[in-house]
Design an enzyme around this catalytic site. Structure first.
Site, mmCIF file in Angstrom:
data_model
loop_
_atom_site.group_PDB
_atom_site.id
_atom_site.type_symbol
_atom_site.label_atom_id
_atom_site.label_comp_id
_atom_site.label_asym_id
_atom_site.label_seq_id
_atom_site.Cartn_x
_atom_site.Cartn_y
_atom_site.Cartn_z
ATOM 1 N N CYS A 1 0.846 -1.183 0.000
ATOM 2 C CA CYS A 1 0.000 0.000 0.000
ATOM 3 C C CYS A 1 0.881 1.232 0.000
ATOM 4 O O CYS A 1 1.786 1.361 0.824
ATOM 5 C CB CYS A 1 -0.904 -0.003 1.230
ATOM 6 N N CYS B 1 0.253 3.296 3.616
ATOM 7 C CA CYS B 1 0.711 2.800 4.922
ATOM 8 C C CYS B 1 1.793 1.735 4.865
ATOM 9 O O CYS B 1 2.345 1.364 5.896
ATOM 10 C CB CYS B 1 -0.463 2.303 5.751
ATOM 11 N N CYS C 1 -7.095 -1.101 1.301
ATOM 12 C CA CYS C 1 -6.089 -1.578 2.240
ATOM 13 C C CYS C 1 -6.788 -1.791 3.578
ATOM 14 O O CYS C 1 -7.487 -0.903 4.070
ATOM 15 C CB CYS C 1 -4.966 -0.548 2.382
ATOM 16 N N CYS D 1 -5.164 0.953 6.420
ATOM 17 C CA CYS D 1 -5.440 2.397 6.375
ATOM 18 C C CYS D 1 -6.732 2.744 5.651
ATOM 19 O O CYS D 1 -7.175 3.888 5.691
ATOM 20 C CB CYS D 1 -4.267 3.145 5.753
ATOM 21 N N CYS E 1 -7.780 -5.843 -9.844
ATOM 22 C CA CYS E 1 -7.380 -4.804 -10.795
ATOM 23 C C CYS E 1 -7.013 -3.570 -9.969
ATOM 24 O O CYS E 1 -7.890 -2.908 -9.411
ATOM 25 C CB CYS E 1 -8.556 -4.537 -11.728
#
Length: 161
Positions: free
Chosen positions: A63, A66, A112, A115, A135
């Protein structure tokens, strides 16, 4: 009694405790305008423009906000859609599925799990073994080559790719 919240851990051992307000403000201040548009405002980058579309080196896609590891190179495949596509996450608990009814259709948005940042969408038209196609926007990810330290903007000490 304690004021410290318990740490939430994924089965693979990563800290999934959401950022507090101060951490979130610091993480968001580090994002470019395009990253903010995609990660925070649930935007989509243009197809075939993402910097990670052709990334094939062994490693982990984390991510961008984070640093939580989300996908491995070994699950990445060429979908022809113009966005990096993966068959499964590093850990199922690292990616949250949310029903998205925007733009006159129903899809499954991926966020995510730590976060809450928008990553992309998952569709049931991927290859075996999962049959899924995650995707994902390149701008929502940070690539870490195998053996290198994972991004750790929250100081969680989560390890190496």
């Amino acid at each position: 009694m304690t004021d410290i919240a318990p740490t939430l851990r994924s089965p693979s051992g990563f800290d999934l405790t959401p950022p507090d307000e101060a951490e979130r403000a610091r993480l968001e201040a580090d994002l470019s305008p395009e990253e903010k548009r995609v990660l925070l405002a649930h935007g989509t980058e243009a197809p075939f423009c993402g910097t990670l579309l052709g990334e094939k080196r062994p490693g982990v896609f984390c991510c961008r906000e984070c640093g939580l590891p989300l996908f491995r190179t070994g699950t990445k495949f060429e979908s022809g859609t113009g966005w990096p596509s993966f068959t499964e996450p590093v850990d199922q608990t690292h990616v949250q599925a949310v029903t998205d009814r925007s733009h006159g259709m129903t899809r499954t948005e991926t966020r995510c799990a730590r976060c809450g940042s928008h990553q992309g969408h998952v569709f049931p038209d991927g290859p075996p073994p999962s049959g899924l196609r995650y995707c994902i926007n390149s701008v929502a990810l940070a690539f870490v080559p195998e053996g290198e330290a994972l991004p750790d903007p929250m100081g969680r000490g989560d390890g190496a790719a």
